[in-house]
Scaffold this motif. Structure first.
Motif, PDB file in Angstrom:
ATOM      1  N   ALA A  17      39.898  39.425  26.471  1.00  0.00           N
ATOM      2  CA  ALA A  17      39.964  38.356  25.474  1.00  0.00           C
ATOM      3  C   ALA A  17      38.819  37.370  25.650  1.00  0.00           C
ATOM      4  O   ALA A  17      38.455  36.647  24.724  1.00  0.00           O
ATOM      5  N   TYR A  18      38.243  37.351  26.858  1.00  0.00           N
ATOM      6  CA  TYR A  18      37.121  36.461  27.155  1.00  0.00           C
ATOM      7  C   TYR A  18      35.791  37.175  26.930  1.00  0.00           C
ATOM      8  O   TYR A  18      35.673  38.377  27.188  1.00  0.00           O
ATOM      9  N   LEU A  19      34.791  36.418  26.485  1.00  0.00           N
ATOM     10  CA  LEU A  19      33.455  36.991  26.355  1.00  0.00           C
ATOM     11  C   LEU A  19      32.925  37.400  27.722  1.00  0.00           C
ATOM     12  O   LEU A  19      32.265  38.434  27.852  1.00  0.00           O
ATOM     13  N   PHE A  20      33.241  36.565  28.723  1.00  0.00           N
ATOM     14  CA  PHE A  20      32.732  36.798  30.072  1.00  0.00           C
ATOM     15  C   PHE A  20      33.904  36.781  31.059  1.00  0.00           C
ATOM     16  O   PHE A  20      34.180  35.759  31.692  1.00  0.00           O
ATOM     17  N   PRO A  21      34.611  37.906  31.159  1.00  0.00           N
ATOM     18  CA  PRO A  21      35.789  37.953  32.044  1.00  0.00           C
ATOM     19  C   PRO A  21      35.388  37.854  33.515  1.00  0.00           C
ATOM     20  O   PRO A  21      34.333  38.341  33.925  1.00  0.00           O
ATOM     21  N   GLU A  67      42.061  39.056  37.014  1.00  0.00           N
ATOM     22  CA  GLU A  67      42.540  39.496  35.697  1.00  0.00           C
ATOM     23  C   GLU A  67      43.073  38.318  34.894  1.00  0.00           C
ATOM     24  O   GLU A  67      43.819  37.476  35.383  1.00  0.00           O
ATOM     25  N   GLY A  68      42.671  38.274  33.633  1.00  0.00           N
ATOM     26  CA  GLY A  68      43.147  37.211  32.754  1.00  0.00           C
ATOM     27  C   GLY A  68      42.444  35.885  32.939  1.00  0.00           C
ATOM     28  O   GLY A  68      42.878  34.874  32.396  1.00  0.00           O
ATOM     29  N   ARG A  69      41.329  35.886  33.675  1.00  0.00           N
ATOM     30  CA  ARG A  69      40.577  34.658  33.914  1.00  0.00           C
ATOM     31  C   ARG A  69      39.121  34.862  33.497  1.00  0.00           C
ATOM     32  O   ARG A  69      38.575  35.961  33.625  1.00  0.00           O
ATOM     33  N   PRO A  70      38.466  33.794  32.996  1.00  0.00           N
ATOM     34  CA  PRO A  70      37.055  33.932  32.629  1.00  0.00           C
ATOM     35  C   PRO A  70      36.146  33.888  33.853  1.00  0.00           C
ATOM     36  O   PRO A  70      36.583  33.570  34.962  1.00  0.00           O
ATOM     37  N   LEU A  71      34.891  34.188  33.619  1.00  0.00           N
ATOM     38  CA  LEU A  71      33.891  34.126  34.684  1.00  0.00           C
ATOM     39  C   LEU A  71      33.809  32.706  35.224  1.00  0.00           C
ATOM     40  O   LEU A  71      33.851  31.735  34.464  1.00  0.00           O
ATOM     41  N   GLY A  72      33.695  32.592  36.546  1.00  0.00           N
ATOM     42  CA  GLY A  72      33.632  31.267  37.158  1.00  0.00           C
ATOM     43  C   GLY A  72      32.219  30.725  37.173  1.00  0.00           C
ATOM     44  O   GLY A  72      31.466  30.873  36.203  1.00  0.00           O
ATOM     45  N   ASP A  73      31.834  30.148  38.269  1.00  0.00           N
ATOM     46  CA  ASP A  73      30.526  29.530  38.379  1.00  0.00           C
ATOM     47  C   ASP A  73      29.424  30.589  38.472  1.00  0.00           C
ATOM     48  O   ASP A  73      29.613  31.644  39.059  1.00  0.00           O
ATOM     49  N   ILE A  74      28.268  30.291  37.881  1.00  0.00           N
ATOM     50  CA  ILE A  74      27.137  31.219  37.944  1.00  0.00           C
ATOM     51  C   ILE A  74      25.915  30.535  38.566  1.00  0.00           C
ATOM     52  O   ILE A  74      24.776  30.938  38.311  1.00  0.00           O
TER      53      ILE A  74
END
Length: 340
Positions: free
Chosen positions: A246-250, A254-261
């Protein structure tokens, strides 16, 4: 122990235990307590009241429970870090009513020595904590008021044409194209990092080329609808074809978006030979390109989601080139002796 009566009620006050207290010292303390009782004081009542007074840990817990959910995810993370690493270790057991202006000012000075902007954010959090504490009846004063903040200057770091080309080349060869795409979307939209990383596919209408950012994810706390460029839509369509979340950047969880980059960004900057460039400077670069192309400050502010006109004013000087081209056009027309 000292037995005494207050308002007809018998009270028993524990002075201390042996051998910490000798009999002579206890008798002397009892005499002092009796004099206070004769003046109408209730030592046991005061002790119980003090024990029941909320601590900074209590205030922080209430803040996390009642106020933090109202803030953006990135702001929530920042506040939690401040509370966990700076406020609780230093002031957690302190009574809220015992906190003093000097306590907070001393911590502000310490943090200012290596992170002046961060020190200012910490004072702002303290001020909000005590302001809410007053509203919640936990204290009557805000000791964070009046603390002199460190001067802050607005950054004017933008990508020039050569730097942009080097960045794009580094993105093309970076091992994680998921991260590279996140950075490309930052460049193409001027969105905030938190908005891009937490973006969901249901926020995008790729047919009409519109991104509707929900109020919970944007700084101005109201829905922000922005048009997407052809290049942004093309990028998103390519990503959508391979999407499985559901996220562009998973993220990894699971079920969480990408964190810090941040680490990935640092690596990309090294590859591209870019110095002193933050991810947020991509947003400034986006705005600078708009200004240089002659677009008005209200247009730039609307695309960036600024709620106040003065926030966009920092880009005013970048309109000079577009204005110069316009006035040169008029000059050419007049010099040739012909009308428009």
């Amino acid at each position: 122990m000292l037995n005494y009566r207050v308002d007809g009620r018998e009270r028993r006050f524990t002075i201390g235990s042996h051998p910490e207290w000798s009999a002579a010292a206890a008798r002397k303390e009892a005499e002092s307590l009796k004099r206070r009782i004769d003046r109408g004081e209730d030592p046991l009542g005061r002790r119980q009241e003090t024990r029941q007074t909320p601590t900074m840990a209590d205030l922080c817990a209430l803040y996390i429970e009642r106020h933090l959910p109202k803030k953006r995810p990135s702001s929530q993370r920042d506040d939690r870090v401040f509370i966990r690493t700076l406020i609780l270790p230093r002031f957690g057991p302190e009574k809220v009513t015992a906190m003093r202006h000097g306590d907070i000012e001393a911590l502000h000075r310490e943090i200012s020595a290596h992170a002046p902007y961060r020190a200012n954010r910490l004072v702002a959090l303290f001020s909000k904590l005590f302001s809410l504490g007053i509203n919640w009846g936990l204290t009557t004063e805000n000791p964070a008021k009046g603390i002199e903040r460190n001067p802050e200057r607005m950054r004017t770091r933008y990508l020039d044409a050569d730097e942009l080309a080097r960045l794009q080349a580094a993105l093309d060869t970076y091992s994680s194209q998921q991260v590279a795409n996140a950075i490309r979307l930052l460049l193409l939209t001027g969105a905030r990092r938190s908005e891009v990383l937490a973006a969901r596919w249901d926020q995008f209408n790729l047919e009409s080329g519109v991104w509707t950012k929900p109020a919970a994810s944007v700084k101005q706390a109201r829905e922000h609808r922005v048009p997407l460029s052809v290049a942004a839509v093309a990028l998103l369509q390519a990503m959508r074809a391979e999407a499985s979340s559901a996220y562009l950047f998973p993220g990894k969880a699971e079920g969480r978006p990408l964190g810090d980059i941040k680490k990935a960004w640092a690596s990309i900057c090294r590859r591209a030979g870019l110095e002193d460039l933050r991810l947020h400077d991509l947003r400034h670069s986006y705005a600078s390109y708009l200004a240089s192309a002659g677009h008005s400050l209200p247009t730039i502010g609307a695309l960036l989601g600024h709620s106040q006109a003065q926030t966009t004013q920092r880009y005013a000087h970048l309109l000079d080139d577009a204005l110069r081209r316009a006035t040169e056009h008029v000059s050419t027309v007049l010099s040739a002796g012909r009308g428009p």
